[in-house]
Motif scaffolding. Structure first.
Motif, mmCIF file in Angstrom:
data_model
loop_
_atom_site.group_PDB
_atom_site.id
_atom_site.type_symbol
_atom_site.label_atom_id
_atom_site.label_comp_id
_atom_site.label_asym_id
_atom_site.label_seq_id
_atom_site.Cartn_x
_atom_site.Cartn_y
_atom_site.Cartn_z
ATOM 1 N N PHE A 157 -32.912 9.998 15.597
ATOM 2 C CA PHE A 157 -33.391 10.968 16.585
ATOM 3 C C PHE A 157 -34.429 10.341 17.514
ATOM 4 C CE2 PHE A 157 -36.622 14.161 17.754
ATOM 5 C CZ PHE A 157 -35.830 15.006 18.532
ATOM 6 N N PHE A 158 -35.448 9.736 16.957
ATOM 7 C CA PHE A 158 -36.509 9.166 17.792
ATOM 8 C C PHE A 158 -36.057 7.901 18.512
ATOM 9 C CE2 PHE A 158 -39.248 11.818 15.035
ATOM 10 C CZ PHE A 158 -39.921 12.502 16.047
ATOM 11 N N GLY A 159 -35.092 7.177 17.939
ATOM 12 C CA GLY A 159 -34.540 6.029 18.644
ATOM 13 C C GLY A 159 -33.923 6.426 19.972
ATOM 14 N N PHE A 160 -33.140 7.522 19.953
ATOM 15 C CA PHE A 160 -32.510 8.013 21.183
ATOM 16 C C PHE A 160 -33.539 8.623 22.134
ATOM 17 C CE2 PHE A 160 -28.589 7.652 18.783
ATOM 18 C CZ PHE A 160 -27.661 7.338 19.770
ATOM 19 N N ILE A 161 -34.452 9.427 21.603
ATOM 20 C CA ILE A 161 -35.440 10.108 22.442
ATOM 21 C C ILE A 161 -36.317 9.101 23.189
ATOM 22 C CG2 ILE A 161 -37.533 11.523 22.404
ATOM 23 C CD1 ILE A 161 -35.022 13.162 22.172
ATOM 24 N N VAL A 162 -36.849 8.132 22.461
ATOM 25 C CA VAL A 162 -37.735 7.136 23.077
ATOM 26 C C VAL A 162 -36.970 6.281 24.084
ATOM 27 C CG1 VAL A 162 -39.177 5.113 22.641
ATOM 28 C CG2 VAL A 162 -39.307 7.086 21.101
ATOM 29 N N ILE A 186 -32.141 1.147 17.580
ATOM 30 C CA ILE A 186 -31.388 2.030 18.480
ATOM 31 C C ILE A 186 -32.000 2.015 19.882
ATOM 32 C CG2 ILE A 186 -30.804 4.446 18.950
ATOM 33 C CD1 ILE A 186 -30.516 4.815 15.916
ATOM 34 N N THR A 187 -33.323 2.064 19.948
ATOM 35 C CA THR A 187 -34.001 1.992 21.247
ATOM 36 C C THR A 187 -33.651 0.702 21.968
ATOM 37 O OG1 THR A 187 -35.853 3.338 20.446
ATOM 38 C CG2 THR A 187 -36.253 1.979 22.387
ATOM 39 N N LEU A 213 -43.153 -0.572 20.227
ATOM 40 C CA LEU A 213 -44.164 -0.154 19.244
ATOM 41 C C LEU A 213 -44.156 1.357 19.051
ATOM 42 C CD1 LEU A 213 -47.097 -2.484 20.381
ATOM 43 C CD2 LEU A 213 -45.596 -2.790 18.407
ATOM 44 N N VAL A 214 -44.030 2.103 20.153
ATOM 45 C CA VAL A 214 -43.997 3.568 20.080
ATOM 46 C C VAL A 214 -42.784 4.037 19.285
ATOM 47 C CG1 VAL A 214 -43.617 5.669 21.444
ATOM 48 C CG2 VAL A 214 -45.335 4.001 22.167
ATOM 49 N N SER A 215 -41.633 3.418 19.540
ATOM 50 C CA SER A 215 -40.407 3.813 18.851
ATOM 51 C C SER A 215 -40.553 3.674 17.340
ATOM 52 C CB SER A 215 -39.236 2.960 19.358
ATOM 53 O OG SER A 215 -38.044 3.339 18.733
#
Length: 535
Positions: free
Chosen positions: A195-200, A247-248, A228-230
């Protein structure tokens, strides 16, 4: 402090020179980094005693973030797509089967504790992206049947599974085994990571495309922050930070963005530095005098991994795809252990102080053997199995391949006196090997065709081949100082030597392409082309 900075600089410089030396010797460069760490460590020539695993774990975690990010960023999805299902199976179920089989071997053959056995299996269950990328690229090892792409995606994406298994076993060792919480942990790790990989990634893509950053190079700094954020945001919500980072990286690396080539080269360099850091620290923390105590079990685990666990997982998962026998053998042999295993071993050592086994040195020796044996002989095994293909460039599977064309872009302004104005493009005569690729008209971008009519004020972007020749183009600067006789004179009046030509003027940090009537001003920097080399 000063001595520490000096040592750090010496180490980095030494690693760079070792890179050249190991390439000539035919050894993986990562072995040299480990060897340098051993020289500085407890049993080395300098004999520096250092066992701060907690600090090293933090450093290596950051280093691994960039290695995994670049594993995704440098992957060309178009070329990787045909093998992605195979790679995902190897990076998930393949890692799980390898960990389980290795754990059972350690428990029933080597008689380690059950959870400690599965901890070893989890830590060393993933293949190493840094090692695989380094060997494939340095040897330009193109492999048949998209095997190079398969190995790249698998090694770049399997660390998250190994990390999840490692954390799961560590949790069991500290809190006990609870089936429900175990399943929740696994689901949350992967769900939040994805989820966060795609969002970031898509948030970063939007910013890069819509917002112009204030200065050149800040987009590179921005991507460092995004990596780093991801990791951090996924980890904060109990997700798998390494999966999020990977993913990011894949999404960003396959977007059409300005400076794509610069991004790839930057992360190529920073990833190389991260490899130096991790493998140097591996050797630096190791105490070779402890190796005899773990030599036999570590050697047996390495042999079991290479001969049984990895081949079993590979054949079981890839045989249904109809893969050729020699391809399965090569994929089995290419399961190098490395950076991730080091980081996860340090992580386990930090979290558990009462391990009955010397986990770090077992992993150290396995990684060292893996890089020495598998890393050294992977090119030879590939040739022996007739899996190499000289017509395949391994760089095609990386996203910077498409940028390796010898084209440069030229801007031409159509002023009121230009004879191309009101002409259709098909009717004008362009220099050989040039092409109009874009017209900037006011705020409009026009993709030209032969029938496009050029207007006054248009800016034309032309493409042309980059000059590559034996004759070097030598440029010199001539600074117009205060009181110079050339101030307010025109370029046609300027008197350089017969073999020199003014090709550019730098004025107040702006670049001017001069004509004969261009006036020279004080503090101008005239850039001259000369065919005489300055020694």
């Amino acid at each position: 402090m000063t001595i520490g900075i000096l040592l750090a600089g010496i180490i980095v410089v030494a690693c760079v020179f070792l890179n050249r030396a190991t390439q000539k010797a035919g050894l993986p460069v990562l072995v040299a980094f480990i060897g340098l760490g051993l020289l500085f460590g407890t049993d080395g020539i300098l004999g520096i005693y250092y066992e701060d695993y907690e600090t090293v774990e933090k450093i290596c975690t950051v280093a691994l973030i960039f290695i995994i990010f670049y594993g995704g960023f440098g992957t060309n999805w178009k070329h990787a797509k045909p093998v992605v299902s195979k790679a995902i199976l190897l990076s998930t179920l393949g890692v799980l089967f390898t960990a389980l089989l290795t754990g059972l071997f350690c428990h029933y053959v080597l008689h380690f504790g059950l959870l400690e056995s599965f901890l070893i299996g989890s830590v060393i269950s993933s293949t190493d992206a840094a090692s695989v990328f380094s060997i494939l690229r340095s040897k330009r090892l193109g492999l048949k049947y998209n095997t190079d792409s398969l190995l790249e995606i698998e090694s770049g994406s399997n660390d998250p599974t190994s990390y999840t298994l490692t954390i799961l076993v560590l949790t069991m060792m500290t809190s006990g085994i609870q089936l429900q919480s175990t399943l929740q942990f696994i689901i949350l790790q992967f769900a939040m990571g994805i989820f966060f990989g795609f969002i970031v990634a898509y948030g970063a893509t939007y910013i890069l495309k819509k917002i112009k950053l204030t200065a050149d190079g800040f987009d590179l700094v921005f991507l460092v922050g995004i990596a780093l954020v991801s990791y951090a945001v996924a980890t904060y919500f109990n997700g798998n930070g390494y999966l999020s980072v990977y993913i990011t990286g894949i999404i960003l690396g396959n977007q059409k963005m300005a400076n794509q080539k610069a991004f790839v080269h930057f992360f190529d360099g920073i990833t190389g530095l991260m490899q130096m850091v991790i493998f140097f620290l591996l050797g630096f923390l190791a105490t070779p005098s402890r190796i005899p105590d773990i030599f036999i079990p570590a050697l047996l685990i390495m042999i079991f991994l290479t001969v049984v666990a990895r081949p079993f997982a590979t054949f079981l998962l890839l045989k249904p795809y109809g893969c050729k026998f020699k391809q399965l053998l090569l994929v089995s042999f290419a399961g190098l252990r490395g950076a991730a295993s080091i980081v996860f071993a340090i992580l386990a050592t930090v979290r558990l102080n009462d391990l009955s086994i010397d986990l770090y040195h077992i992993v150290f020796f396995i990684v060292l053997l893996s890089i020495l044996i598998q890393g050294t002989f992977l090119p030879k095994v590939s040739k022996w199995l007739d899996m190499t293909d000289k017509n395949i460039d391994v760089l095609k599977s990386f996203s910077d391949y498409s940028d390796e064309v010898d084209l440069r872009f030229i801007k031409v302004n159509l002023n009121s006196s230009h004879n191309w104005i009101n002409q259709e493009i098909k009717n004008i005569t362009l220099p050989p090997d040039t092409l109009i690729i874009l017209i900037l008209r006011n705020k409009e971008k026009i993709i030209p065709s032969g029938k496009t009519i050029l207007r006054e004020g248009d800016q034309l972007i032309l493409s042309a081949y980059k000059y590559r020749g034996e004759n070097q183009i030598c440029l010199q600067e001539y600074i117009i100082e205060k009181g110079s006789e050339w101030i307010q004179k025109t370029i046609k009046d300027f008197s350089p030597k017969a073999n020199e030509l003014v090709i550019m003027i730098i004025r107040d940090s702006k670049t001017i392409l001069p004509s004969g009537d261009t006036k020279i001003e004080e503090e101008d920097i005239l850039v001259l082309y000369t065919n005489e080399l300055v020694r």
